[in-house]
Write an enzyme that holds these catalytic residues in place. Sequence first.
Site, PDB file in Angstrom:
ATOM      1  N   LYS A  75      -9.253  -0.868  -5.415  1.00 25.01           N
ATOM      2  CA  LYS A  75      -9.301  -0.170  -4.129  1.00 25.01           C
ATOM      3  C   LYS A  75     -10.620   0.562  -4.000  1.00 25.01           C
ATOM      4  O   LYS A  75     -11.002   1.325  -4.895  1.00 25.01           O
ATOM      5  CB  LYS A  75      -8.140   0.838  -4.054  1.00 25.01           C
ATOM      6  CG  LYS A  75      -8.136   1.743  -2.831  1.00 25.01           C
ATOM      7  CD  LYS A  75      -7.719   1.002  -1.568  1.00 25.01           C
ATOM      8  CE  LYS A  75      -7.805   1.893  -0.329  1.00 25.01           C
ATOM      9  NZ  LYS A  75      -6.733   2.876  -0.257  1.00 25.01           N
ATOM     10  N   ALA A  96      -3.781  14.921   4.567  1.00 24.79           N
ATOM     11  CA  ALA A  96      -3.558  13.713   5.366  1.00 24.79           C
ATOM     12  C   ALA A  96      -2.531  12.829   4.676  1.00 24.79           C
ATOM     13  O   ALA A  96      -2.573  12.648   3.459  1.00 24.79           O
ATOM     14  CB  ALA A  96      -4.879  12.953   5.533  1.00 24.79           C
ATOM     15  N   HIS A 133     -10.520   0.870   1.987  1.00 26.44           N
ATOM     16  CA  HIS A 133     -10.341   1.922   2.987  1.00 26.44           C
ATOM     17  C   HIS A 133     -11.525   1.757   3.927  1.00 26.44           C
ATOM     18  O   HIS A 133     -12.638   2.174   3.614  1.00 26.44           O
ATOM     19  CB  HIS A 133     -10.314   3.317   2.357  1.00 26.44           C
ATOM     20  CG  HIS A 133     -10.039   4.388   3.377  1.00 26.44           C
ATOM     21  ND1 HIS A 133      -8.886   5.123   3.390  1.00 26.44           N
ATOM     22  CD2 HIS A 133     -10.759   4.786   4.469  1.00 26.44           C
ATOM     23  CE1 HIS A 133      -8.913   5.945   4.435  1.00 26.44           C
ATOM     24  NE2 HIS A 133     -10.044   5.752   5.098  1.00 26.44           N
ATOM     25  N   HIS A 159      -4.556  -0.446   6.121  1.00 28.45           N
ATOM     26  CA  HIS A 159      -4.096   0.419   7.216  1.00 28.45           C
ATOM     27  C   HIS A 159      -4.998   0.355   8.441  1.00 28.45           C
ATOM     28  O   HIS A 159      -5.585   1.360   8.845  1.00 28.45           O
ATOM     29  CB  HIS A 159      -3.902   1.869   6.747  1.00 28.45           C
ATOM     30  CG  HIS A 159      -4.989   2.415   5.846  1.00 28.45           C
ATOM     31  ND1 HIS A 159      -6.332   2.393   6.177  1.00 28.45           N
ATOM     32  CD2 HIS A 159      -4.928   2.981   4.618  1.00 28.45           C
ATOM     33  CE1 HIS A 159      -7.015   2.941   5.198  1.00 28.45           C
ATOM     34  NE2 HIS A 159      -6.200   3.291   4.239  1.00 28.45           N
ATOM     35  N   ASN A 185      -5.566   6.601  -6.156  1.00 35.12           N
ATOM     36  CA  ASN A 185      -6.320   7.852  -5.920  1.00 35.12           C
ATOM     37  C   ASN A 185      -5.563   9.095  -6.360  1.00 35.12           C
ATOM     38  O   ASN A 185      -5.409  10.060  -5.622  1.00 35.12           O
ATOM     39  CB  ASN A 185      -6.747   7.972  -4.448  1.00 35.12           C
ATOM     40  CG  ASN A 185      -5.576   8.018  -3.480  1.00 35.12           C
ATOM     41  OD1 ASN A 185      -4.504   7.472  -3.759  1.00 35.12           O
ATOM     42  ND2 ASN A 185      -5.779   8.652  -2.336  1.00 35.12           N
ATOM     43  N   HIS A 240       1.474   5.388  -1.919  1.00 31.96           N
ATOM     44  CA  HIS A 240       1.072   6.474  -2.830  1.00 31.96           C
ATOM     45  C   HIS A 240       2.337   7.048  -3.439  1.00 31.96           C
ATOM     46  O   HIS A 240       3.170   7.602  -2.713  1.00 31.96           O
ATOM     47  CB  HIS A 240       0.303   7.549  -2.062  1.00 31.96           C
ATOM     48  CG  HIS A 240      -0.935   7.011  -1.399  1.00 31.96           C
ATOM     49  ND1 HIS A 240      -2.157   6.997  -2.019  1.00 31.96           N
ATOM     50  CD2 HIS A 240      -1.109   6.402  -0.200  1.00 31.96           C
ATOM     51  CE1 HIS A 240      -3.056   6.423  -1.219  1.00 31.96           C
ATOM     52  NE2 HIS A 240      -2.445   6.046  -0.107  1.00 31.96           N
ATOM     53  N   VAL A 241       2.487   6.887  -4.733  1.00 32.98           N
ATOM     54  CA  VAL A 241       3.707   7.403  -5.372  1.00 32.98           C
ATOM     55  C   VAL A 241       3.423   8.651  -6.214  1.00 32.98           C
ATOM     56  O   VAL A 241       4.298   9.130  -6.921  1.00 32.98           O
ATOM     57  CB  VAL A 241       4.436   6.319  -6.198  1.00 32.98           C
ATOM     58  CG1 VAL A 241       4.890   5.188  -5.285  1.00 32.98           C
ATOM     59  CG2 VAL A 241       3.592   5.806  -7.340  1.00 32.98           C
ATOM     60  N   ARG A 242       2.191   9.167  -6.084  1.00 30.35           N
ATOM     61  CA  ARG A 242       1.871  10.484  -6.620  1.00 30.35           C
ATOM     62  C   ARG A 242       1.881  10.567  -8.150  1.00 30.35           C
ATOM     63  O   ARG A 242       2.015   9.586  -8.850  1.00 30.35           O
ATOM     64  CB  ARG A 242       2.776  11.543  -6.010  1.00 30.35           C
ATOM     65  CG  ARG A 242       2.724  11.591  -4.466  1.00 30.35           C
ATOM     66  CD  ARG A 242       1.301  11.643  -3.985  1.00 30.35           C
ATOM     67  NE  ARG A 242       1.177  11.850  -2.549  1.00 30.35           N
ATOM     68  CZ  ARG A 242       0.069  11.545  -1.882  1.00 30.35           C
ATOM     69  NH1 ARG A 242      -0.970  11.007  -2.484  1.00 30.35           N
ATOM     70  NH2 ARG A 242      -0.003  11.778  -0.594  1.00 30.35           N
ATOM     71  N   HIS A 301       0.865  -1.190   0.000  1.00 35.18           N
ATOM     72  CA  HIS A 301       0.000   0.000   0.000  1.00 35.18           C
ATOM     73  C   HIS A 301       0.895   1.230   0.000  1.00 35.18           C
ATOM     74  O   HIS A 301       1.509   1.550   1.011  1.00 35.18           O
ATOM     75  CB  HIS A 301      -0.900   0.015   1.254  1.00 35.18           C
ATOM     76  CG  HIS A 301      -1.903   1.134   1.255  1.00 35.18           C
ATOM     77  ND1 HIS A 301      -3.239   0.925   1.547  1.00 35.18           N
ATOM     78  CD2 HIS A 301      -1.781   2.466   1.020  1.00 35.18           C
ATOM     79  CE1 HIS A 301      -3.889   2.076   1.492  1.00 35.18           C
ATOM     80  NE2 HIS A 301      -3.026   3.029   1.175  1.00 35.18           N
ATOM     81  N   ASP A 304       1.386   2.703   3.431  1.00 33.96           N
ATOM     82  CA  ASP A 304       0.542   3.874   3.179  1.00 33.96           C
ATOM     83  C   ASP A 304       1.400   5.144   3.145  1.00 33.96           C
ATOM     84  O   ASP A 304       0.930   6.221   3.498  1.00 33.96           O
ATOM     85  CB  ASP A 304      -0.585   3.998   4.208  1.00 33.96           C
ATOM     86  CG  ASP A 304      -1.690   4.931   3.746  1.00 33.96           C
ATOM     87  OD1 ASP A 304      -1.729   5.268   2.544  1.00 33.96           O
ATOM     88  OD2 ASP A 304      -2.521   5.329   4.589  1.00 33.96           O
ATOM     89  N   HIS A 340       3.523  14.437   0.782  1.00 26.05           N
ATOM     90  CA  HIS A 340       2.915  15.686   0.302  1.00 26.05           C
ATOM     91  C   HIS A 340       3.992  16.760   0.381  1.00 26.05           C
ATOM     92  O   HIS A 340       4.898  16.679   1.211  1.00 26.05           O
ATOM     93  CB  HIS A 340       1.759  16.119   1.216  1.00 26.05           C
ATOM     94  CG  HIS A 340       0.541  15.262   1.162  1.00 26.05           C
ATOM     95  ND1 HIS A 340      -0.419  15.370   0.183  1.00 26.05           N
ATOM     96  CD2 HIS A 340       0.113  14.273   1.985  1.00 26.05           C
ATOM     97  CE1 HIS A 340      -1.387  14.494   0.409  1.00 26.05           C
ATOM     98  NE2 HIS A 340      -1.090  13.805   1.491  1.00 26.05           N
TER      99      HIS A 340
HETATM  100 ZN   LIG Z   1      -3.496   5.067   1.441  1.00 18.71          ZN
END
Ligand SMILES: [Zn+2]
Length: 335
Positions: free
Chosen positions: A94, A256, A131, A167, A40, A15-17, A13, A240, A244
């Site tokens: 997801k 977040a 989620h 998570h 996302n 987030h690599v943007r 899990h 996770d 940012h």
């Molecule tokens: Zn996440």
Amino acid sequence: MNRLEIRRPDDFHAHVRQGPLLAQAVPMSNDFGRVLVMPNTVPHVLTAADAKAYREAIVDAGASFEPLMTISIAPSTTPEIVREASVHGVVAGKLYPDGVTTNSEGGVRDLADLEPVFRAMEECGLVLCLHGETPGVFVLDREAAFVETTLPWLVTSFPGLRIVLEHVTTAQAVDAVRAGPAHVGATITVHHLAITLDDVIGDRLEPHNFCKPVAKRPDDRAALVDAATSGDPAFFLGTDSAPHLQEAKECSGGAAGVFTAPLALAVLAEIFEARGALDRLEGFTSVHGADFYGLSPSEETVELVRHAWDVPASIDGLVPFRAGRTLGWQIVRDS
Ligand SMILES: [Zn+2]
């Protein structure tokens, strides 16, 4: 013990943007052999074609890990979209309930509407990543509400669907996964093993520890550490990690997400050592998740050494978890 060699870990899990941040975020996950990439982005990764394009961008951004692609299960998702994604190597879908986290506005409201989609996922072997928070409930109770209502419905309605509660942050979620059938697993992040709500708002506001789901009570954290260090194969690492830009965290309406990827293994080694469970670290980071996803655990290894080092205040413009603190283990990197 002053050094530790384990199979190369996987992150189920992260987030690599996208856009300019992609090139910064992707290399931060290069300690991992495989990374399950969350969908996302703006807009979400919704189809096989979106996943293919995103995968290519990740590889171009310098990934040394294998990206495991996901699509977002949205109100617009159809069984055809699921089948097409599966054929093209997407491994999971997801599901974000409406409005519970970053870029989840317009998410799913009524899960019953998606029954044909879940059936298709069951047939294709696509994993459903949840989620697990119920929108509209008081923030500290959102996960427990989801675990009490939505999760049992999914687990019993789709007995062939592999489900990962992502998570997990509460003792209730840990208990539900422990008591659940083998087709239900859970990821646990590094930061939820390390912090409670006190580390976010207990003293001065600490925006770099703010994430969704928010960190909970000491009892909850203890339950997570018990689960992660127990050797129970239902629990595995999903960091996770969610970088940012500093200004997006340190402001009113801050975003977040906790950025843990480059120090995840070092922090985990400390947590497992404190529990006398260093021998179970490899299972949690490198074996259980692969098994759940039907993949072979990595044949490569990584090495951790006992070595005090200071986490920098910023890594390439991103503020990492534990910035400014000293960690007792360090991963050995070639470069
Ligand atoms: Zn996440």
